[in-house]
Structures are given as structure tokens and as C-alpha cells.
Design a protein around this motif. Sequence first.
Motif, PDB file in Angstrom:
ATOM      1  N   ASP A  41       0.859  -1.193   0.000  1.00 52.68           N
ATOM      2  CA  ASP A  41       0.000   0.000   0.000  1.00 52.68           C
ATOM      3  C   ASP A  41       0.895   1.242   0.000  1.00 52.68           C
ATOM      4  O   ASP A  41       1.946   1.262   0.622  1.00 52.68           O
ATOM      5  CB  ASP A  41      -0.887   0.018   1.259  1.00 52.68           C
ATOM      6  N   SER A  75      -7.112  -2.914  -6.163  1.00 55.47           N
ATOM      7  CA  SER A  75      -7.606  -3.303  -4.838  1.00 55.47           C
ATOM      8  C   SER A  75      -6.636  -2.947  -3.725  1.00 55.47           C
ATOM      9  O   SER A  75      -6.801  -3.349  -2.583  1.00 55.47           O
ATOM     10  CB  SER A  75      -7.924  -4.795  -4.813  1.00 55.47           C
ATOM     11  N   LYS A  76      -5.606  -2.179  -4.023  1.00 54.28           N
ATOM     12  CA  LYS A  76      -4.668  -1.759  -2.980  1.00 54.28           C
ATOM     13  C   LYS A  76      -4.917  -0.293  -2.639  1.00 54.28           C
ATOM     14  O   LYS A  76      -5.632   0.415  -3.350  1.00 54.28           O
ATOM     15  CB  LYS A  76      -3.223  -1.928  -3.470  1.00 54.28           C
ATOM     16  N   ASN A  77      -4.306   0.168  -1.552  1.00 54.57           N
ATOM     17  CA  ASN A  77      -4.566   1.524  -1.092  1.00 54.57           C
ATOM     18  C   ASN A  77      -3.471   2.508  -1.444  1.00 54.57           C
ATOM     19  O   ASN A  77      -2.311   2.258  -1.181  1.00 54.57           O
ATOM     20  CB  ASN A  77      -4.689   1.535   0.438  1.00 54.57           C
TER      21      ASN A  77
END
Lengths: 259, 480
Positions: free
Chosen positions: A95, A116-118
Motif C-alpha cells: 500500500d 484493490s490496494k490503497n
Amino acid sequence: MFQIERLQMIRQMIREQKTVDVILLSKSLRVSEVTIRRDLEKLESEGILTRTYGGAVLNETLTVPSLVKEEEDAKRVISEQSKVLGELSASIVEDFDILFLDRGDSNLILAEKICSKNGVVVFTNSLDVLEIMRKYKNGKIILIGGSFDYSKNILCNFNSGVPFPDRRINKAFVHIQAADMENGIAVNDNEDAYLYAQLKSKAGSIVAIMEKPVFDKIGLYKVDDILGVDYVITEEGIPDRYKTYFYKNGVQLHQKFDL
Amino acid sequence: MIFTMAEVSKRYCDNVVLEHVSMKIEGGKVYGLTGDNGGGKSTIANIVCGVVAPDEGSLMMDGKRCINWNIKKAMREGVFLVAHETTMLPYLSVEENILLGINFVKRNPIWGTFIHRMKYKKKYKELLKRYGITLDTSVTSIRLSRSMQNIMELIRVQICNPKIVVIDEVDTNMDVDSQKVLDKIIKDLACAGSAIIYISHNLESIMKRSDVIGILVENQVIDMMDASAVNAESVMDTLLRLSKEKPPKILLRPQAMIFEMKHIHNTIIEDFSIEVREGEIVGILGLDKEGDASFTNILFQSKGVKFFRGKEVKIGMPQEAADSGVILLDANVIQNYMFMNSSIRENMLPYSILKKHLSDELLNEICRRYLKKLAITAGPEDKIEELSTGQQKKILIAKSILSEGEIYVFDRLTDNIDVISRIDIYNIINELKRNGKGIVLISNDFNEIFGISDIVYKVKEGKIIQKINNDKQNDKKLYR
């Protein structure tokens, strides 16, 4: 069992196992081999599989719509190997990482997974990567400017007058076309070579994506020594001596094992 | 006395264990040796004591070349090995064991040996008195603890006025009283002019007991440092700085809890508690290979509670663990897991598959599939003993995977295997992690544990002294 049920079972089986065998199918579905062959013909016409001697194989395709539409509405087909390499690449992204993705096939899968990661920031010169990530709200996509290249669907930064971004990049995911112990790693395109040179000075780590055919080859533009990379994403069957050499010299080597 | 190893190399098939190692050993000094878990340290011990011959390089004792060096010649020259695995004959008495070696030391026949026997008997009894050991030497040696047996072996060597004593991992899990005796023995030996090569994983014990410290990194001995000039931290730093190898690390978001062990305790372990989640690799440093401080003992034979997915479970033996979904692969005693004279298939397929009574053809197909998945170049009918250790371990991993657990415990999985198998095993473990399994890795290889784990527990003297979150990419600063 009706044909419709059989077809459904065969569809499921081939999706899981990638190949099916006429004899095994006829035994497990309890019909004649001729019947199975007719079933496979039907599925082949649906485009799901391709018949081979004694059985059939799954048609592996993942399609990506091109940003610039052509007459035939060209779609880019991504091989199964690239899919695997892309997934491996995704597992080393943290992330809030700042990444560079080149136009290689596996990076299209990587781009999907990044969504789907931050907080990930992605620099790229590939319009295909941009297209995949256009809906990514949790981070940023930054397109590196340059002159539009229709055939590769990228913006070509080299000699365009547009400066290469002056930002620190954590990991650069680059596709390498040739690797040789003595002669180092190389790419076959001068834009890719130019990009590598820029990344070498700005990126914290270089992630080299190397398929099996790349090893023991010499390419057009040498970009680095073989130990100049920090991570290697590769597949099974690469020569042992490269594996050993990378590992003993501090390069993280990632390879998929299908369990 | 000066003993030198010059440019010694040793390899087992393709696995290079020592590469151009040179050491100079002088009488009266203690040489501490520590480092990676590739078997290099024990190999040096074995080469010095004549147990194995080097592939390249030479050994010299006092300027004379040691030709066809073997155990007998070594002992006659006064070079002895005392290792973690004791060599006391269990059903002879302590005294008989101690005096067993005299025949080797003195060449001359019957009368000479008889007279000397009396002399040595007197000598060892004096030593026992000096070290405050009051055990009855007529009891069979099997009655003694492993620590005490090692002490007796040292005394056995001491009475022979050795030139070199190699002490290999004797201090692991040694009780405090025996440690004090070990200290005294080492000092006495050094004073008497013997050279000591002291091998251990425990940095503090090496710092305490050595004059010179050598670190074995990547099959080479590097940095013979004066012990008084360094501290444990700088040795650790050097060790990690020089070890360039980086296990592949992947990052996943933590998921649901699978397995918890709470307040496990036994005679050595105090309040041992760990948690393992889906898609998590938990590394544990500082456990023993066997005995009370080993994971096998902690899992099966100790008091405390265990929870699997929130429900309490009783795990007293391997089958109960497997039923609960905890698969244990204790590679310390790999012989216990393998039927050496049997085929790969017979070793790979667990009972859960065999009891389904599938056809031979299907079993072979399953076997072949996993051989291919794990990159093992052999067929199901090949004999397992023909494979390298690394490949054998992969077969056992296949068996573990076929047993379909949710938690995999791997104890010392990557000790003593070739580099390729090691890299493959790391990637296999990463795949298990991606598939949502929980993995517990037990090892003393700092580089490996910090390279690949998400959580690291450090165990010292029976207690968990530190729990470290290692969820970044391979950052070496976390090693402290």
C-alpha cells in the motif's frame, strides 16, 4: 445424462484442468468416445476450447479494450504466462507504493490488481494501463507524456521534449527481453531502453519481469548488468545457474508454483 | 602447536558447503565460529577432526601436511570432536565410557595400556572433583542428561591432553550448572595449551568464551575478529551485512485467525503464546531441534491451551493435529518421515489419499502431477533415497499439501539443502500463503526468518522475548 448437462460438465472440467482427454471423459461421463468428440466439436464452435489429438485444450484469453478503437475493434490478447507473472508482481506491491509500469503484457494484470490496494501511485507511458486503471479511486495514475505511438498504444517520451517525471519511484516493473550472465540484460526497443536509463536513476528498486525464453539471449540495447535488478519475476524452467546467481547476490527471485 | 586449513573446499553433489576456507589455529586460544545454517560450521568441524575429507585444499599440523587425514590419525595427533549428538555408549558405565578412548591415545600394546589406564582414571576423578561433579560413575551413561553426557565427553578428551578440541553446538539447551562447568573446562583446556574451536548459534556464549571470532557467511569464513574488540550486536550486523541472500517476500493483507497457542509451558518453556492467521507466515527463532524446547514438544506434550478457529482443541499426537488441520513437518528428524527403501509415490501420498482406494494409475497420476508442480525431476516409481536432500524435502512438502491442512508447521525445513531447492521452497511457501494457509516456520536462520515472515517471535531461555511485525519488504533494520 443429456448433452446439455454433459457440455456443462465438460466446460467446468476444462476450466479447472485446462486440458481434457477423450478417453477419460467417455469413462467418467459414461458415454461413447464418438459422443464426446461431438460434444467437443460443439464447444469448439463456441470458442471455449480447441480440439487436439486425443482431447482438447482450453482457449486462454483475457481481453483488454484498446483506448483507441480500430475498425475491427482490436482486442489485446494476454497469455496465461503473463497472467501468472502479473499476479506475482502484484504480491510484492505494498500500500502507498509509487510504481512505474511499462507496456508489457503482465503489467495489465498487475494494473488490475493494484486497483484493490490503497494509495498506490502509478507512473506509466502505456495507454492500455491507463484504460484499466481509469476507475481506480484509491490512488493516482500519472501518464508520462510524449508523442503518441499508434502501434504500441503508448506515449513515447524519448526525444519528445516532454521531461521524464522528476519523482522518486519505489518499484519499477519493466519487461526484459534478453538476459545473459556476461552481457547483462537488454531490451529490443529504444524507447524501453531510454525509459530504463531514466528509471535506473530515479527508482528505488527495479523489478525485472523475465519469461523463460529471455535467458541466455543477447538483445539490441543493453540496459544493465544482470545483477543491476532488485527483483526478478519469472517462471519455471529458467536455467539453474541464473537462479543461484540471483539468489546469492541479493536479488529476490519470485516464481509461481501451482499447488 | 599450529594447525592450518588452507583453501579448503567441500561440496555435496552441486551443493557447495565450503569455498576456499582458510583458518589458522594456535594452541591456547579459543576460536568461536558462528554463521549460516548451511552446514558449513559442522563441515569445518568434521574436516578438522578427520570425519570427512575436503575436496580441495590442505591441512597442516605443525608444518607437516596431514595426508589421508581420518578420525584415527586425528585422534592420534590429539585432535578431538565433541558434538551436540553424544557418542557415549548408553549401556556402559560413565567410567567405562570415559576410559574408552585411552586405547586410541596410546599406541603401545597391553602393558602400556594397563598402566596408563590407572593414570587416566586418577586424572578424570580429579577433574570431576575440580568441577564439583558428584555423580556416581558406575551408573550407565543413558541415565545422564544430554548436557552431562557432553560434559563427560569433554572430560574424556581433556585427560588425553588434546592439541585441538572442536566443540560443536554443545551449549544448545544446556542447563545453567553444566554451562558453568563448560566454562571452566574451556578455560582449563586453553591454559593447558589446547586450541579450541567453539561452534555455536548463541552469539552471547561465543562472545563470552572465545578469544577470536570467525563468522561463516555464504560458505566462506570471514572476519576473524578479536573477541574483546566487538560486541554481540556488531557481530550480528556483520553477519547480516555480509549475507546477501534475500528470500522472496510477498505481502498480503492479514485475514482471519486460524490457530492460537496460549500459555504453553513445560520444564524449559515458559508462557509460550503465538497466533497464526490465514495468509500469514509466522517465524520463530531460538527453538531447539529436539527436546523440551522444540516445537514438536511444545505442540504435543506441553501444558497450555490451543484454539483452532476459535474452538479449543486437544492435540496430543500427530494424527490429532492433522485432524484439526495442523500439519507438522519436522525436518530435524527427516528420517522419521521417510521410508528410505521405498518409491517416491509411497513416500508422497498420505493416508488420507491412500484410504480412498484409488487405482494405481490414478495414484501415479496424482504423484506425477505434484512432482511436476514442485519441479522435481523424477518419476513416482523412483527410489526416494536417490534424490538430493532438497528434493526429498519437497516430496514431504507435497505430502503435507496433499494432507490438506490449514496450518503448516515447517521445522528447520531449509537446513542443509542446495540453493535451488531452497529458492523453490520459499516460493512454494509463498504460494501456500497466497492460498490463505497459515504457515509457521521454525529456524535459526535470521536471514531466512526475517526475509520471508510476516511476524517473528524470538525465543530465548524458554521465553518469548520479542514479537516483531515484519510486514514490509525485506528491511534489514528490523533484525535487531
